[in-house]
Scaffold this motif. Structure first.
Motif, mmCIF file in Angstrom:
data_model
loop_
_atom_site.group_PDB
_atom_site.id
_atom_site.type_symbol
_atom_site.label_atom_id
_atom_site.label_comp_id
_atom_site.label_asym_id
_atom_site.label_seq_id
_atom_site.Cartn_x
_atom_site.Cartn_y
_atom_site.Cartn_z
ATOM 1 N N GLY A 671 1.203 1.186 -1.352
ATOM 2 C CA GLY A 671 0.719 2.329 -0.576
ATOM 3 C C GLY A 671 0.000 1.852 0.659
ATOM 4 N N MET A 672 -0.453 2.830 1.418
ATOM 5 C CA MET A 672 -1.032 2.488 2.705
ATOM 6 C C MET A 672 -2.244 3.365 2.961
ATOM 7 S SD MET A 672 1.311 2.490 5.921
ATOM 8 C CE MET A 672 0.840 2.607 7.576
ATOM 9 N N SER A 673 -3.254 2.790 3.560
ATOM 10 C CA SER A 673 -4.490 3.526 3.809
ATOM 11 C C SER A 673 -4.912 3.240 5.245
ATOM 12 C CB SER A 673 -5.528 3.019 2.812
ATOM 13 O OG SER A 673 -6.812 3.351 3.250
ATOM 14 N N ALA A 674 -5.418 4.262 5.938
ATOM 15 C CA ALA A 674 -5.763 4.053 7.344
ATOM 16 C C ALA A 674 -7.137 4.608 7.686
ATOM 17 C CB ALA A 674 -4.714 4.715 8.243
ATOM 18 N N LEU A 681 -8.728 8.174 6.443
ATOM 19 C CA LEU A 681 -7.777 9.238 6.119
ATOM 20 C C LEU A 681 -7.396 9.164 4.634
ATOM 21 C CD1 LEU A 681 -5.352 8.665 9.149
ATOM 22 C CD2 LEU A 681 -7.351 10.112 9.074
ATOM 23 N N ARG A 682 -6.681 10.162 4.168
ATOM 24 C CA ARG A 682 -6.209 10.116 2.779
ATOM 25 C C ARG A 682 -5.092 9.073 2.681
ATOM 26 N NH1 ARG A 682 -3.524 14.402 2.388
ATOM 27 N NH2 ARG A 682 -1.480 13.510 2.002
ATOM 28 N N PRO A 683 -5.186 8.150 1.727
ATOM 29 C CA PRO A 683 -4.148 7.123 1.613
ATOM 30 C C PRO A 683 -2.790 7.730 1.233
ATOM 31 C CG PRO A 683 -6.123 6.523 0.379
ATOM 32 C CD PRO A 683 -6.278 7.951 0.778
ATOM 33 N N VAL A 684 -1.701 7.083 1.631
ATOM 34 C CA VAL A 684 -0.370 7.559 1.230
ATOM 35 C C VAL A 684 0.274 6.519 0.303
ATOM 36 C CG1 VAL A 684 0.099 8.959 3.267
ATOM 37 C CG2 VAL A 684 0.703 6.559 3.303
ATOM 38 N N THR A 685 1.096 7.013 -0.623
ATOM 39 C CA THR A 685 1.722 6.130 -1.609
ATOM 40 C C THR A 685 3.192 5.930 -1.261
ATOM 41 O OG1 THR A 685 0.213 6.979 -3.271
ATOM 42 C CG2 THR A 685 2.194 5.898 -4.081
ATOM 43 N N PHE A 686 3.639 4.673 -1.210
ATOM 44 C CA PHE A 686 5.076 4.409 -1.019
ATOM 45 C C PHE A 686 5.795 4.641 -2.349
ATOM 46 C CE2 PHE A 686 3.830 1.150 2.427
ATOM 47 C CZ PHE A 686 3.889 2.121 3.407
#
Length: 873
Positions: A671-674, A681-686
């Motif tokens: 996943g990715m977090s910014a 921001l809210r992290p997103v999951t790959f």
């Protein structure tokens, strides 16, 4: 008798020449080329009455005559907007008459005790007369006091030398009703400076001449070349003294006023607000139609999008709730997110009501709009308590989408911090939101819930949350302890107590339990960044060599980066290395592919920016964490502009490799977090879990996932200024950012290679307008700067051999940069004078250097394969 203020002779008429000039220009420019105008007139002054019991109490009549409006600088006939127009035509009959009606002031010991004028006169002419009356206020001995004049109640200092008096007014101390706001981050804000000085020359105990000058300077903190100044000058010179009217006999002031003209009224000397009307302004929907095409989602990385966004916000700020709703309700799907960005960024009570009425959090189908609204709240430049209160209420109510519920609380965290930074920590809404987050975290059972409250705390950075974060960092499971540790990493080192450092040392050295590499390396970074002791540094250096393979290499790289970039702890590290057997060759010659590196993107006179890139792998060559950061800082503050972290775990099974010790049971996840402008921001999951991973892999196109896309208001500065000569001025600076950040992770089993990429596309547009508005003439300067750029970061790993090959590339494309300036003078009739200057340059693209080792590896990686197929088999 003895006087402490100027004294007029009986039966005399003092004739003065008066002028009030305003200039607007760039900060360093000479006034000969400035935009501006001047009002000049004759001024007649005579004594009406002197208190029989007190010589120092005088009633004076002041009359403006032969008012002229003209250029402040010589203009050729075709550039002179006033040419061929009489004053009456320029100002208007009613205004001219009002201006030439006399005023009366009571001077008591040199200070204006009462200001008399006529009611129902336009506020503007009243202020011009107040500006003139304020000049007559002076004391004849040195000293400081708070006194009231047109600028409000201000700290004023007098210096007296023989027949010369200098009056210095501290404009920052003036109490007067002013509208305005500033940006949340100092780096993105505007620096201001204001000065006021008046020099009096006296003769025969009365005024021979007065020269007053006021200066206001505004500069963009991140580019001090972009700025503006307003200079306001007043001059009053005695031309002659003639025989005049006799005094009016009376015991009290009231009697004199009654005899003179019963319609005189006592009024405050402090300026009154002038409403400026816009006659030919387009309606909100007309304006939206004119810029709409630039707001298409495909154009969001162009400067024109950012420019349209700013002008739209300015118009929304003047609009009613219904006008705003009309646009939101009638717009097509692809334009709505950008409309939501602008309406939310406007931050007026009307715009907030409109957007909250439109968005229904119980309906998951408008997910995108809800998210854009919440992110715009998180970036708010000057959020209100009402905003936080509304979000808290939404959070407590029904929220259809779990992701929106998470985003709500994450944004509440960001608003708590912004309000606390502005002394708002004790506001009821802030206290309630803090309590809610801390209480719910305490009761949270599910990991997902714990995570969302920790993310909120990572934004709020409350000192009182440190003990909770420590608990989760040390005893939480993998991702949770990692999140708690990175939250602690965002605190200013001054908050990190002995207890924090003891806990970080226990985590790094695994005193109580085994921790994942990601958490241990974060703990080490916290220790090394917060003024570490000799022993702390020594123990970390001694541990290198005993760590798991890739972690060894990562820690070694971190230490080398501290030394090469001369970070604050580099002195201590050098000292320990000098004294220590730890500096033996074996310990520091570890193989591996993990690394950490920091370098400068720009070094400028105003701000500098750095990039840092660190990558941690597992022993089998699979990425565990890649972390890219951009920081901007000036002499006193820092802004975390961008952070993009990609984390992965439990992926060894794909390439049939053995997981590292202690990581055998980790669930597959990537996943990715910014962080963007200090806002997490809210992290997103790959993908999450083995099944999800396999299905994505088989269809793997390596499509980029969007992390953030939209329009952000970065600089938001407005200051309204009351000039001491009468007119009002305003300085407004806005900076908008159109941004598109995406990230992707792809595998090719065929080539035994994986690729992680982060694309940052941004366009920035900053506009400053500094204007002096006298309703019959406007003069000012508009200044803009725009830039577009894209920063790509790609890391390629080939794991067909050990140590595996890693190549990291960070590139910036050629970036256009344009600045433009327009000075103007204009009349309501549309007659306008302008002077323009512009400059366009291109910042050449750049491949940012990382360490030498990386450059060598890239040659190998990029040289080994003729074509990089993204396919699997």
């Amino acid at each position: 008798g003895h006087t402490t203020g100027p004294s007029l002779n009986n039966d005399k008429l003092y004739k003065f020449a008066y002028s009030a000039e305003v200039y607007v220009d760039q900060v360093k420019a000479s006034l000969q080329k400035s935009a501006g105008y001047q009002i000049s007139s004759g001024v007649d002054v005579n004594l009406l009455w002197r208190n029989p019991d007190n010589d120092d109490d005088q009633l004076i009549k002041i009359t403006m005559k032969d008012v002229q409006v003209e250029n402040v600088n010589e203009r050729p006939a075709d550039k002179n907007i006033f040419k061929g127009k009489s004053t009456e035509k320029i100002i208007g009959k009613e205004y001219l008459e009002a201006l030439q009606r006399p005023i009366v002031i009571e001077l008591l010991r040199g200070k204006v005790k009462t200001f008399y004028s006529y009611q129902n006169e336009p506020a503007f002419t009243q202020n011009i007369k107040r500006g003139l009356a304020s000049l007559f206020q002076l004391q004849l001995h040195s000293g400081s006091s708070r006194e009231v004049d047109i600028s409000g109640k201000c700290n004023t200092t007098y210096h007296v030398r023989q027949d010369q008096v200098t009056k210095i007014k501290d404009l920052d101390s003036c109490e007067i009703e002013k509208k305005g706001f500033t940006s949340h981050s100092q780096i993105l804000d505007v620096g201001t400076k204001a000065t006021s000085a008046t020099v009096y020359v006296l003769e025969d105990s009365f005024i021979k001449s007065i020269k007053a000058e006021e200066n206001f300077v505004f500069v963009l903190n991140y580019r001090r070349k972009t700025g503006a100044k307003i200079v306001s000058k007043q001059k009053l010179e005695l031309k002659s003294v003639q025989a005049g009217m006799g005094l009016i006999a009376a015991k009290q002031v009231a009697g004199v006023i009654k005899t003179l003209d019963p319609s005189y009224v006592a009024m405050p000397l402090e300026a009154e607000t002038v409403k400026s009307e816009c006659k030919k302004c387009p309606s909100l929907s007309e304006h939206w139609q004119s810029i709409r095409e630039h707001m298409h989602p495909d154009k969001l990385s162009e400067a024109e999008a950012a420019k349209s966004f700013l002008s739209f916000i300015q118009n929304i700020r003047k609009a009613t709730k219904d006008e705003i709703l009309k646009i939101i309700k009638s717009e097509k799907k692809e334009f709505l997110p950008q409309v939501v960005d602008a309406v939310t960024s406007a931050q007026t009570p009307e715009s907030l009501e409109a957007i909250l009425e439109f968005l229904d959090f119980k309906d998951a189908s408008t997910f995108i709009l809800q998210e854009r609204f919440l992110y715009a709240c998180g970036f708010a430049s000057h959020p209100s308590e009402t905003l936080l209160k509304s979000l808290t209420e939404k959070f407590k109510g029904d929220v259809a989408s779990e992701e929106i519920r998470e985003t709500l609380v994450i944004v509440m965290g960001a608003l708590i911090r912004k309000l606390c930074d502005r002394e708002g920590c004790k506001l009821p809404a802030v206290v309630e939101a803090k309590r809610l987050i801390l209480n719910r975290l305490e009761k949270a059972q599910k990991d997902d819930n714990v995570q969302m409250y920790l993310l909120a705390l990572k934004n709020a950075l409350l000192p009182e949350a440190i003990p909770v974060l420590l608990k989760y960092a040390e005893s939480g499971e993998g991702p949770i302890s990692s999140l708690a540790a990175t939250a602690l990493q965002r605190y200013d080192p001054s908050f990190l107590t002995k207890e924090v450092k003891e806990t970080m040392n226990r985590i790094y050295h695994q005193t109580r339990k085994v921790h994942e590499k990601t958490v241990r390396t974060t703990a080490a970074a916290i220790i090394l960044n917060s003024n570490p002791s000799y022993m702390e540094v020594k123990n970390i250096l001694l541990s290198i060599g005993e760590l798991p393979m890739e972690m060894n290499k990562y820690m070694l790289s971190m230490i080398q980066d501290i030394l090469h970039f001369e970070m604050p702890s580099s002195k201590m590290v050098r000292q320990v290395l000098k004294d220590m057997r730890a500096h033996n060759y074996d310990r520091f010659s570890k193989t591996g592919s993990s690394s950490a590196y920091t370098g400068y993107v720009t070094r400028g006179p105003d701000v500098s920016s750095t990039y840092s890139l660190d990558i941690l792998y597992s022993g089998s060559g699979i990425l565990r964490r890649s972390n890219m950061n951009l920081h901007v800082f000036d002499r006193s503050t820092e802004l975390h502009a961008i952070q993009v972290v990609i984390e992965a775990q439990g992926l060894e099974s794909i390439i049939a490799a053995t997981p590292d010790e202690g990581e055998e049971n980790l669930d597959s996840f990537a996943g990715m977090s910014a962080i963007l402008f200090d806002f997490q921001l809210r992290p997103v999951t790959f993908f999450q879990g083995y099944g999800d991973l396999m299905s994505k892999m088989l269809s793997a196109s390596g499509d980029a996932m969007n992390v953030v896309k939209g329009l952000v208001l970065l600089t938001d500065f407005l200051q309204e200024i009351q000039l001491q000569s009468g007119p009002t001025a305003r300085a407004e600076f806005m900076g908008g950012l159109a941004i598109d950040i995406s990230g992707a992770m792809e595998f090719s089993l065929w080539y035994r290679e994986s690729k992680t990429s982060v694309k940052n596309r941004v366009a920035i547009f900053t506009a400053g307008n500094t204007e002096v508005d006298s309703f019959f003439v406007k003069t000012g300067m508009e200044t803009t700067l725009e830039a577009e750029t894209s920063l790509d970061f790609i890391s390629t790993v080939q794991f067909s051999q050990y140590p595996f090959l890693v190549c990291m590339q960070m590139d910036r494309v050629d970036s256009p940069f344009r600045t433009h300036m327009t000075k103007y003078e204009s009349l309501p009739s549309g007659r306008r004078y302008t002077a323009k200057r512009g400059k366009a340059t291109t910042l050449a693209g750049n491949e940012y250097p990382l360490h030498q080792e990386n450059s060598n590896m890239c040659k190998k990686v990029l040289g080994t394969k003729s074509d990089s197929a993204g396919s699997w088999f």
